[in-house]
Design a protein around this motif. Structure first.
Motif, PDB file in Angstrom:
ATOM      1  N   HIS A   1       0.805  -1.246   0.034  1.00  0.00           N
ATOM      2  CA  HIS A   1      -0.051  -0.021   0.133  1.00  0.00           C
ATOM      3  C   HIS A   1       0.864   1.192  -0.074  1.00  0.00           C
ATOM      4  O   HIS A   1       0.596   2.247   0.577  1.00  0.00           O
TER       5      HIS A   1
ATOM      6  N   HIS B   1       1.967   2.707  -5.005  1.00  0.00           N
ATOM      7  CA  HIS B   1       0.660   2.032  -5.603  1.00  0.00           C
ATOM      8  C   HIS B   1      -0.294   3.160  -5.608  1.00  0.00           C
ATOM      9  O   HIS B   1      -0.832   3.354  -6.577  1.00  0.00           O
TER      10      HIS B   1
ATOM     11  N   ARG C   1      -8.044  -1.976  -9.356  1.00  0.00           N
ATOM     12  CA  ARG C   1      -7.983  -3.157  -9.519  1.00  0.00           C
ATOM     13  C   ARG C   1      -6.844  -3.686 -10.616  1.00  0.00           C
ATOM     14  O   ARG C   1      -6.236  -4.774 -10.460  1.00  0.00           O
TER      15      ARG C   1
ATOM     16  N   ALA D   1      -3.729  -4.501  -8.815  1.00  0.00           N
ATOM     17  CA  ALA D   1      -3.661  -5.549  -8.024  1.00  0.00           C
ATOM     18  C   ALA D   1      -3.544  -7.111  -8.990  1.00  0.00           C
ATOM     19  O   ALA D   1      -3.158  -7.827  -8.578  1.00  0.00           O
TER      20      ALA D   1
ATOM     21  N   GLY E   1       0.689  -6.807  -9.652  1.00  0.00           N
ATOM     22  CA  GLY E   1      -0.149  -7.297  -8.637  1.00  0.00           C
ATOM     23  C   GLY E   1       0.340  -8.709  -7.830  1.00  0.00           C
ATOM     24  O   GLY E   1       0.247  -8.942  -6.749  1.00  0.00           O
TER      25      GLY E   1
ATOM     26  N   ARG F   1       2.607  -7.410  -5.249  1.00  0.00           N
ATOM     27  CA  ARG F   1       1.927  -6.880  -4.078  1.00  0.00           C
ATOM     28  C   ARG F   1       1.305  -8.045  -3.207  1.00  0.00           C
ATOM     29  O   ARG F   1       1.382  -7.854  -1.889  1.00  0.00           O
ATOM     30  N   ALA F   2       0.747  -9.018  -3.866  1.00  0.00           N
ATOM     31  CA  ALA F   2      -0.001  -9.938  -3.207  1.00  0.00           C
ATOM     32  C   ALA F   2       0.979 -10.651  -2.131  1.00  0.00           C
ATOM     33  O   ALA F   2       0.721 -10.802  -1.083  1.00  0.00           O
TER      34      ALA F   2
ATOM     35  N   TYR G   1       2.124  -8.248   0.688  1.00  0.00           N
ATOM     36  CA  TYR G   1       1.044  -8.035   1.506  1.00  0.00           C
ATOM     37  C   TYR G   1       0.961  -9.420   2.368  1.00  0.00           C
ATOM     38  O   TYR G   1       0.850  -9.252   3.748  1.00  0.00           O
TER      39      TYR G   1
ATOM     40  N   LEU H   1      -7.692 -11.991  -7.327  1.00  0.00           N
ATOM     41  CA  LEU H   1      -6.761 -11.616  -8.450  1.00  0.00           C
ATOM     42  C   LEU H   1      -7.412 -12.171  -9.814  1.00  0.00           C
ATOM     43  O   LEU H   1      -7.548 -11.224 -10.709  1.00  0.00           O
TER      44      LEU H   1
END
Ligand code: ADP
Ligand code: NI
Length: 219
Positions: A28, A32, A126, A129, A134, A137-138, A141, A180
């Motif tokens: 985040h 981003h 979206r 992500a 994405g 980031r996944a 996170y 996703l």
């Protein structure tokens, strides 16, 4: 509002979120927000959405995210205070705040934003992500929450309603199935749909490769 005032306001909002997100390593971060803002502005230009409303909503879209800040996620204290303190007219401010409340992903209970600006910001959020970014980031996170990359014993996330989505604690690979890989079919604008298809193909390729390596099938 003159173009110059709008540009200054945008710059102030950039600086504001830069400070707010300083130190976040959970996907985040400020970059981003900046990617989402750039993409949302490009979508706005192509679809005729208002550029300033879109830019402000994109810049402030995660400023009150419940995963990052205390709060109910419905009232938007950071975003509202920023807009008020910068003398943003009430009608503009109201449109920005509405767009922000409609952005977030809640599984199949996500809403279709009521304004063109909200649609651009939601698509941009979206898209960020998905694809290579994405994927990064996944796992960032998941790592920040102490979660496994993947647990083969874990059942695949198939229920995607908002409540289940919010409560589930799953490995990062499972996040592809609960979110996703669903995003491609949830885009509002044609421009975002095209980009989403490309990013979706890349994620599916990634998963194929991931499972092949996990099983040692490539050695
Ligand atoms: P956004 O900023 O796009 O609204 P979120 O706040 O839902 O997204 O999450 C931030 C990032 O972390 C996104 O890339 C998202 O896909 C990812 N993420 C959210 N929940 C999980 C999870 N349970 N496992 C792995 N990644 C997640
Ligand atoms: Ni976001």
């Amino acid at each position: 509002m003159t173009d110059e005032t709008a540009a200054l306001l945008e710059r102030d909002a950039e600086n504001y979120v830069k400070e707010l997100f300083a130190g976040d390593a959970g996907g985040h971060d400020w970059f981003h927000t900046m990617r989402v803002t750039r993409t949302a502005k490009a979508l706005a230009q192509k679809t005729g959405a208002d550029p300033l409303i879109t830019a402000l909503a994109a810049l402030l879209h995660d400023a009150d995210d419940r995963k990052l800040f205390d709060g109910d996620g419905a009232s938007l204290p950071h975003a509202a205070a920023f807009l008020a303190e910068h003398g943003v007219p009430a009608d503009v401010s109201a449109r920005v705040l509405t767009a922000i409340t409609e952005v977030s992903f809640k599984g199949t209970d996500s809403v279709v934003p009521s304004s063109p600006e909200g649609k651009c910001v939601q698509d941009a959020d979206r898209l960020d992500a998905m694809g290579a970014v994405g994927i990064a980031r996944a796992f960032a996170y998941g790592g920040s929450r102490g979660r496994a990359i993947w647990d083969p014993a874990e059942p695949r996330a198939t229920e995607t309603d908002g409540k289940t989505y919010e409560r589930r604690v799953s490995s990062s690979v499972n996040h592809f199935y609960e979110k996703l890989l669903l995003l491609k079919d949830m885009m509002n604008t044609d421009e975002a749909k095209r980009a989403a298809e490309r990013r979706d193909r890349f994620m599916r390729r990634f998963l194929e490769e991931f499972y092949a390596e996990w099983d040692g099938a490539d050695v």
